[in-house]
Write an enzyme that holds these catalytic residues in place. Structure first.
Site, PDB file in Angstrom:
ATOM      1  N   GLU A 326       0.814  -1.224   0.000  1.00 31.85           N
ATOM      2  CA  GLU A 326       0.000   0.000   0.000  1.00 31.85           C
ATOM      3  C   GLU A 326       0.845   1.270   0.000  1.00 31.85           C
ATOM      4  OE1 GLU A 326      -0.393  -2.644   1.878  1.00 31.85           O
ATOM      5  OE2 GLU A 326      -2.511  -3.141   2.197  1.00 31.85           O
ATOM      6  N   LYS A 435      -1.048 -12.174  23.486  1.00 27.06           N
ATOM      7  CA  LYS A 435      -1.515 -11.478  24.680  1.00 27.06           C
ATOM      8  C   LYS A 435      -1.635 -12.488  25.815  1.00 27.06           C
ATOM      9  CE  LYS A 435      -3.765  -7.345  25.699  1.00 27.06           C
ATOM     10  NZ  LYS A 435      -4.673  -6.284  25.354  1.00 27.06           N
ATOM     11  N   TRP A 440       1.329  -7.741  26.443  1.00 27.13           N
ATOM     12  CA  TRP A 440       1.729  -8.083  25.078  1.00 27.13           C
ATOM     13  C   TRP A 440       3.137  -8.654  25.089  1.00 27.13           C
ATOM     14  CZ3 TRP A 440       0.082  -3.451  21.447  1.00 27.13           C
ATOM     15  CH2 TRP A 440      -1.310  -3.539  21.237  1.00 27.13           C
TER      16      TRP A 440
HETATM   17  P1  ADP Z   1       1.219  -8.449   3.009  1.00 28.61           P
HETATM   18  O1  ADP Z   1       0.747  -7.308   3.836  1.00 28.61           O
HETATM   19  O2  ADP Z   1       0.128  -9.036   2.203  1.00 28.61           O
HETATM   20  O3  ADP Z   1       2.065  -9.465   3.738  1.00 28.61           O
HETATM   21  P2  ADP Z   1       3.310  -6.741   2.000  1.00 28.61           P
HETATM   22  O4  ADP Z   1       4.404  -7.247   1.149  1.00 28.61           O
HETATM   23  O5  ADP Z   1       2.693  -5.461   1.663  1.00 28.61           O
HETATM   24  O6  ADP Z   1       2.213  -7.849   1.923  1.00 28.61           O
HETATM   25  O7  ADP Z   1       3.791  -6.782   3.492  1.00 28.61           O
HETATM   26  C1  ADP Z   1       3.838  -5.675   4.333  1.00 28.61           C
HETATM   27  C2  ADP Z   1       4.103  -6.138   5.724  1.00 28.61           C
HETATM   28  O8  ADP Z   1       5.329  -6.869   5.794  1.00 28.61           O
HETATM   29  C3  ADP Z   1       4.271  -5.022   6.699  1.00 28.61           C
HETATM   30  O9  ADP Z   1       3.027  -4.542   7.152  1.00 28.61           O
HETATM   31  C4  ADP Z   1       5.073  -5.695   7.820  1.00 28.61           C
HETATM   32  O10 ADP Z   1       4.238  -6.437   8.692  1.00 28.61           O
HETATM   33  C5  ADP Z   1       5.930  -6.678   7.065  1.00 28.61           C
HETATM   34  N1  ADP Z   1       7.268  -6.112   6.893  1.00 28.61           N
HETATM   35  C6  ADP Z   1       7.786  -5.528   5.795  1.00 28.61           C
HETATM   36  N2  ADP Z   1       9.061  -5.143   5.999  1.00 28.61           N
HETATM   37  C7  ADP Z   1       9.367  -5.487   7.277  1.00 28.61           C
HETATM   38  C8  ADP Z   1      10.523  -5.334   8.112  1.00 28.61           C
HETATM   39  N3  ADP Z   1      11.650  -4.797   7.676  1.00 28.61           N
HETATM   40  N4  ADP Z   1      10.441  -5.789   9.381  1.00 28.61           N
HETATM   41  C9  ADP Z   1       9.319  -6.369   9.846  1.00 28.61           C
HETATM   42  N5  ADP Z   1       8.205  -6.527   9.118  1.00 28.61           N
HETATM   43  C10 ADP Z   1       8.219  -6.096   7.847  1.00 28.61           C
END
Ligand code: ADP
Length: 537
Positions: A326, A435, A440
């Protein structure tokens, strides 16, 4: 009073023209499925993209029509990246690792009129071909084209290389990517020319990815995973050499390309870099990676043990980034501020494992249960974002409007802390939060710590229902080949690092962890596998 500046639209047409005109000799290198190397130049790429745009118009492509690609990373795919939006179409990249059911859903939801497919991926298309109704299938081939499909080379060959896109409104849609659907049905995110251009400018900045025409960039992240994080656009914008690994994603093939092409910057998800680190550890000094300045890691958290392993054992630098489909996708990048570079090494490592600071034109806020979370590195809140490269709604999906707040922010679904310097640290996705007894527990912290144990290859921690505490953490662990570690040993290893209530109640050893099509741990599947798990009394 308004300024007196020209009304000049931010479009991909300028990006392509500039690359073709000023860097015609710059190379684009691709590995073919048979492992041979294909070389071309920006001059040739510019001409071929023009031919493809003319061919698409001939095939009846109308303004706003969606054109899908089902393809690995290579120069022809790059041609489509520019030709489709310049011809007025919307580039829809499909992930061949998704199920046939999801792929059919996405093609029908986007109403793709044309599909460009790699010959080696035709078996994937065949699995859902009967469920979709594209007008044309075009094959990026190296041999015979199946009946009913068009051969890419034959299609573009007779066309003129001169293509005039005419005026393009910068708000016009240029691309669409679907979220991977780990939470509900995949949702389409529709990028405008303006957003893709701004995202390229922002990601090329020195404190972002930092790209110059002198760089050699190899995106290992697939061109179907959020447009390879925008690299095909940003690299073309700066005019640097691009290297595409095709379908050969095993560590030795990737390492050979990094060394032979003198790659300076590469990018991919942690799974790829964990595999490469293991290969390098087994063969120290086998690959000449002196040119490699940085490896961008994102998509899931970069484990600190991996960052440290690359740095200490191989002198290689990991750049941790966070983003989302997004967000076009880059949200934050972790570079240590100059005034923090004198901090002790351990503190700098801690910092580098955070997701970092927002890039320009990404605004962040962390919203806790009682309002904004304090910047104390401890208080957790949901990360919300806004900016010119961030979706304001989903393609034809009003049901998802609760992802957007009334005051104009996008709810990422990530739970974060923010430290006093502004560095964000993702502790969980909201759907993965554990949780326990009202507190958390961060699964990511436990996973990172476990992956610091020398015998552990991968670890994912999930919440399991507990009769007394509501939920308790259970760790799923994959050990490195030939290594051993008992449950007791892992417990002792974590003990000094966590409060007692945060420690996993149990450890389950597995051969491998289930993953999503983009390489993230699939925690829904893990929870499902462990649904009959009983805690010992
Ligand atoms: P989806 O949301 O369908 O898995 P995306 O590729 O858009 O597809 O993923 C975004 C999500 O990936 C983020 O909201 C986050 O949770 C995770 N994410 C992306 N980069 C990182 C990062 N460097 N560290 C931790 N989580 C990450």
């Amino acid at each position: 009073m308004n300024g007196l500046m020209m009304d000049y639209p931010l479009t991909l047409a300028h990006v392509l023209d500039r690359a073709g005109r000023y860097f015609p000799k710059q190379e684009i290198v691709s590995r073919r499925p048979d492992r041979s190397i294909h070389r071309t130049t920006y001059g040739e790429f510019h001409r071929r993209a023009g031919k493809l745009a003319n061919a698409l118009r001939r095939l009846g492509l109308a303004s706003g029509d969606r054109v899908a690609t089902l393809a690995w990373n290579h120069s022809r795919h790059l041609e489509a990246y520019f030709a489709v939006p310049l011809a007025g179409g919307v580039l829809h990249t499909l992930n061949p690792r998704l199920s046939a059911q999801d792929l059919a859903y996405m093609v029908n939801d986007a109403d793709d009129k044309i599909i460009l497919v790699d010959d080696v991926l035709l078996p994937v298309l065949d699995k859902f071909r009967s469920e979709i109704r594209p007008r044309h299938v075009i094959v990026f081939g190296h041999g015979a084209t199946p009946a009913g499909a068009l051969d890419y080379e034959q299609l573009i060959e007779p066309q003129s290389a001169d293509f005039d896109p005419g005026p393009i409104d910068e708000e016009q849609a240029a691309g669409i990517c679907y979220t991977s659907g780990t939470t509900g049905r995949p949702k389409g995110v529709l990028y405008s020319h303006r957003a893709l251009v701004l995202h390229s400018l922002i990601s090329a900045l020195p404190d972002s990815i930092g790209l110059s025409q002198a760089d050699v960039v190899m995106p290992v992240v697939p061109m179907f995973h959020v447009n390879a994080w925008g690299l095909p656009f940003s690299c073309t914008m700066v005019g640097c050499k691009q290297v595409f690994p095709g379908p050969c994603l095993d560590p030795p093939s990737l390492l050979a390309l990094l060394a032979e092409e003198k790659v300076t910057c590469t990018a991919g998800v942690p799974t790829i870099w964990l595999g490469i680190l293991e290969t390098l550890d087994k063969n120290p000094g086998a690959y000449d990676l002196k040119a490699l300045k940085q490896m961008v890691v994102g998509g899931s958290a970069a484990p600190p043990a991996m960052i440290e392993g690359y740095e200490k054992r191989h002198g290689l630098h990991i750049l941790h980034a966070w983003g989302m489909t997004e967000m076009s996708p880059i949200g934050t990048i972790c570079r240590v501020k100059s005034q923090l570079r004198s901090a002790p090494a351990a503190e700098q490592l801690r910092l580098r494992a955070t997701q970092g600071l927002p890039v320009p034109f990404v605004e962040l806020r962390a919203v806790g249960e009682d309002g904004p979370a304090a910047w104390d590195g401890k208080s957790m809140g949901e990360l919300q974002v806004r900016g010119p490269c961030i979706a304001k709604s989903y393609f034809q999906n009003p049901a998802e409007e609760d992802k957007f707040t009334r005051d104009g922010w996008f709810r990422t679904g990530d739970i974060v802390t923010v430290d006093p310097e502004g560095y964000i640290r993702i502790t969980d996705r909201s759907k993965d939060v554990i949780k326990s007894g009202g507190e958390w527990i961060s699964s990511v912290d436990l996973e990172n710590a476990l992956m610091g144990h020398p015998a552990v290859k991968e670890a994912a921690v999930v919440a399991i229902k507990h009769p007394k505490w509501d939920e308790r953490p259970v760790a799923c662990v994959v050990l490195k080949e030939g290594q051993r570690a008992s449950e007791d040993e892992l417990r002792r290893f974590l003990q000094p690092l966590f409060a007692k209530y945060q420690l996993p109640d149990a450890y389950v050893f597995m051969e491998q962890l289930p993953r999503t099509a983009t390489g993230k741990f699939l925690k829904t599947a893990l929870r499902q596998q462990l649904k009959d798990f009983k805690f010992s009394a």
